[in-house]
Design a protein around this motif. Structure first.
Motif: not given
Length: 346
Positions: A62-70, A40-42, A319-330, A51-52
């Motif tokens: 999440l991973d599937e959506c990131l790569w589909r978006y890109f 929500a912050t982004i 994409i790389r940064n979001l994967r790292l951040i959100l993987k850490a959160m999961f 992502f909304q």
């Protein structure tokens, strides 16, 4: 008309860069307590708005959506009626990096008959053959698929590769695939506007990649065993000059490169490794310098295909940064332990 096209695409791409996830977004994400709150912050960024509209329950979602978006984002760029031909050449040449990644993944899976994990981007994906690549169990199958996708220039590399020679042979093959990718990219720069500057940026990237290979080899006590993994075509460091570093200690590399552009790089690598004793500190340092050198060459350019080259770097890092951040959160990991691994444009 060419100048009009460059003006339109330069303005469009610079406008899109104003809508990427920034360091400020990342700081706000780090203060949230859930993945949904972090996303929500982004909101307001292009990827945040995307992502909304999609449900995220697991990291795989999440991973599937990131790569589909890109993938959709890049297809949108290529579909522009006013995309200059030179920008299209840069875009297509850049995207072959994902084909190289996927072929490497296939090489890892082939000896053990395991289906390889692939990134849904690149020429092979666009031909609808990515699933086939992930399931191929022999080198002949991979080379045949590359020919179908008009990537036959990578075939000679694989024809020399022997599965039964183990990990060392595979790593050498991967380096040769990288070499062919950079060689093809450099050849493309000869045929576009401002290509000499893009060639310079690629040359710096090769130099830094070789320093990364050398540093990791020294830390792992492989040393000269990594000689076959060095990539030629660098900007300031010849392959032989890098191979000479392989017999040194990490701290001695600094003295060897004292009067070069890369002294600060190897000094930071040495200090970071001595402080952390983590080999990943090498990758983190190199990633930062790759970004900084590319930014200095590419970012200031407008009305040039270099605008596209810089934009692709920025979006890929997002994409790389979001994967790292959100993987850490999961994984319920403190984001402070992840933030030092990020490379951000602002």
């Amino acid at each position: 008309m060419p100048d009009t096209k460059y003006a339109f695409m330069s303005a469009y791409l610079k406008g899109e860069e104003a809508r990427v996830v920034t360091l400020d977004h990342i700081d706000r994400m780090s203060r949230t307590s859930s993945v949904n709150d972090a996303l929500a912050t982004i909101t307001g960024t292009d990827i945040g708005n995307y992502f909304q509209e999609v449900p995220i329950r697991t990291f795989d979602d999440l991973d599937e959506c990131l790569w589909r978006y890109f993938r959709e984002y890049l297809a949108h760029l290529e579909a522009f009626k006013f995309l200059p031909a030179d920008m299209r050449k840069v875009l297509r040449a850049y995207l072959v990096r994902y084909d190289v990644f996927n072929v490497k993944a296939a090489l890892c899976g082939t000896p053990i008959g395991k289906k390889a994990s692939m990134l849904p981007l690149g020429v092979i994906y666009n031909h609808g053959l990515l699933d086939e690549l992930s399931s191929i169990e022999n080198i002949d199958g991979i080379t045949g698929l590359l020919v179908k996708c008009k990537l036959a220039n990578y075939v000679p590399v694989l024809e020399k590769y022997r599965i039964d020679e183990g990990a060392k042979s595979r790593l050498a093959a991967e380096s040769k695939l990288d070499e062919e990718y950079y060689k093809s990219f450099l050849n493309m720069t000869k045929r576009i506007k401002d290509g000499f500057l893009l060639a310079k940026a690629i040359g710096f990237t090769i130099d830094l990649t070789n320093l990364q290979i050398a540093s990791r080899a020294i830390i792992q006590d492989i040393g000269l065993g990594a000689s076959d993994n060095i990539i030629p075509c660098g900007y300031m460091l010849s392959a032989e000059a890098v191979r000479d570093l392989l017999s040194l200690k990490l701290t001695d590399m600094c003295g060897k490169l004292r009067n070069t552009l890369y002294y600060d790089v190897v000094e930071e690598i040495s200090n970071a490794y001595n402080r952390t004793q983590s080999i990943t500190s090498v990758d983190e340092t190199i990633d930062k310098y790759k970004f900084g050198l590319a930014k200095g060459i590419l970012a200031p350019r407008i009305l040039s295909p270099l605008v596209m080259a810089w934009h692709l770097i920025v979006k890929e890092l997002e994409i790389r940064n979001l994967r790292l951040i959100l993987k850490a959160m999961f994984d319920n990991m403190p984001l402070e332990e992840t933030k030092h691994r990020l490379v951000v444009s602002s």
